[in-house]
Design a protein around this motif. Structure first.
Motif, PDB file in Angstrom:
ATOM      1  N   LEU A  88      29.605  56.844 -40.569  1.00 50.10           N
ATOM      2  CA  LEU A  88      30.365  56.657 -39.328  1.00 50.10           C
ATOM      3  C   LEU A  88      29.962  57.662 -38.257  1.00 50.10           C
ATOM      4  N   LYS A  89      29.789  58.934 -38.661  1.00 45.51           N
ATOM      5  CA  LYS A  89      29.456  59.954 -37.656  1.00 45.51           C
ATOM      6  C   LYS A  89      28.239  60.746 -38.109  1.00 45.51           C
ATOM      7  N   LYS A  90      28.516  61.759 -38.973  1.00 46.35           N
ATOM      8  CA  LYS A  90      27.440  62.654 -39.413  1.00 46.35           C
ATOM      9  C   LYS A  90      26.402  61.839 -40.209  1.00 46.35           C
ATOM     10  N   GLY A  91      25.161  61.973 -39.818  1.00 46.84           N
ATOM     11  CA  GLY A  91      24.104  61.283 -40.569  1.00 46.84           C
ATOM     12  C   GLY A  91      23.772  59.907 -40.016  1.00 46.84           C
ATOM     13  N   ARG A  92      24.531  59.461 -39.001  1.00 45.60           N
ATOM     14  CA  ARG A  92      24.300  58.113 -38.476  1.00 45.60           C
ATOM     15  C   ARG A  92      22.922  58.008 -37.784  1.00 45.60           C
ATOM     16  N   LYS A  93      22.597  59.016 -36.993  1.00 44.13           N
ATOM     17  CA  LYS A  93      21.306  59.017 -36.281  1.00 44.13           C
ATOM     18  C   LYS A  93      20.159  58.975 -37.278  1.00 44.13           C
TER      19      LYS A  93
END
Ligand code: SAM
Length: 223
Positions: free
Chosen positions: A136-141
Motif C-alpha cells: 500500500l505504501k512502503k515498497g510500492r515504488k
C-alpha cells in the motif's frame, strides 16, 4: 488430516467433486469469514459443520489448538473466502506448522484468480512471476520498478480502490516499453467477466475508463 481445499472465485459450479467430498467428510472447516463459508456449504447442500475462523493475524494459540486437534486424528479442511488458501490469503502459518509437526496434509486443487487470468490473457505463460498485491505504501515504488526490470510475464492482484492509480503507476515505470502487452482481468467466472487487452502506452486511457467495480488481476507480458 489437514485438507487444503480450493473454492470457486465466482462461479459456484467451479467447485470440484473432490472439494465437495472433502468438505462433506471433514469434522471442521477452517475458514476466513464464517458467513462466506457457511453460505458456500449451504449452497453445496453440505451438512452444517463446525467453522473455525482463521486470519493472517490469528494468534499462535488458536493455531496450536487446531494443531492439537489434528494431532489427535481429527480431519479438518482449510479454505479461504475464494480461490486457493495461502495464495495472498490466510493458510500459510497453519500449513507450515502442520508440516513441521508431521501432520498428514493433502491438497484439493482448484480455482485461483492469478492462474485463471494468466491462462485467459494469451500472454506467454510458460515462465512467469506472481507478485501478489502491490504494497500500500512502503515498497510500492520498488514493486512497480521491479516489473520494469523483469523481462518475464508478471501477474499481480489489485484492489478495486487502487486499480486506476495502479495502472497509471505501471504506465509510468514502463514508459520506455510502450508496446509491452498488458491484460487486465476483471470479475473472472462471474456475470460481468471482462478481459481488457492493451499495451503500456494505452494504460492511462484504460485506467480512466475502466469499470471501478469488482476484482482485478493485472498481467504484464514478457518482453
Ligand atoms: N486466494 C485467492 C486466489 O487463489 O485467487 C486470492 C485471494 S486475494 C485476497 C483476492 C484477490 O484475488 C482480489 O482482490 C483480486 O485481485 C483477485 N481475484 C479474486 N477473484 C477474482 C475474480 N473472480 N476475478 C478477478 N480477480 C479476482
Amino acid at each position: 488430516m489437514l485438507s487444503i481445499v480450493s473454492t470457486p472465485i465466482g462461479n459456484l459450479t467451479d467447485i470440484t467433486l473432490r472439494a465437495i467430498a472433502t468438505l462433506t467428510k471433514a469434522n471442521a472447516i477452517i475458514c476466513e469469514d464464517t458467513r462466506v463459508t457457511g453460505n458456500l456449504i449451504k449452497q453445496l447442500q453440505i451438512p452444517k459443520k463446525e467453522l473455525i475462523s482463521m486470519h493472517s493475524y490469528t494468534s499462535d494459540n488458536k493455531i496450536h489448538e487446531v494443531i492439537k486437534r489434528l494431532k489427535k486424528g481429527e480431519h479438518m479442511a482449510v479454505v479461504s473466502d475464494a480461490g486457493t488458501p495461502a495464495i495472498s490469503d490466510p493458510g500459510f502459518k497453519l500449513i507450515s506448522q502442520a508440516r513441521e509437526r508431521g501432520i498428514s496434509i493433502e491438497v484439493i486443487p482448484g480455482p485461483s484468480a492469478f492462474l485463471a487470468a494468466l491462462s485467459v490473457s494469451g500472454l506467454p505463460a510458460n515462465r512467469f512471476v506472481y507478485l501478489g498485491f502491490p504494497p500500500l505504501k512502503k515498497g510500492r515504488k520498488k514493486f512497480f520498478a521491479s516489473i520494469a526490470d523483469d523481462d518475464r510475464t508478471i501477474v499481480y492482484y489489485e484492489s478495486v480502490h487502487r486499480i486506476e492509480k495502479s495502472l497509471n503507476e505501471l504506465a509510468k515505470v514502463l514508459n520506455d516499453q510502450p508496446d509491452r502487452k498488458v491484460s487486465i482481468a476483471r470479475e473472472l467466472t462471474k456475470i460481468h467477466e471482462e478481459v481488457i487487452d492493451t499495451t503500456v502506452s494505452e494504460l492511462p486511457e484504460v485506467a480512466e475508463r475502466i469499470t471501478k467495480k469488482g476484482e482485478f488481476v493485472v498481467v504484464v507480458g514478457a518482453t
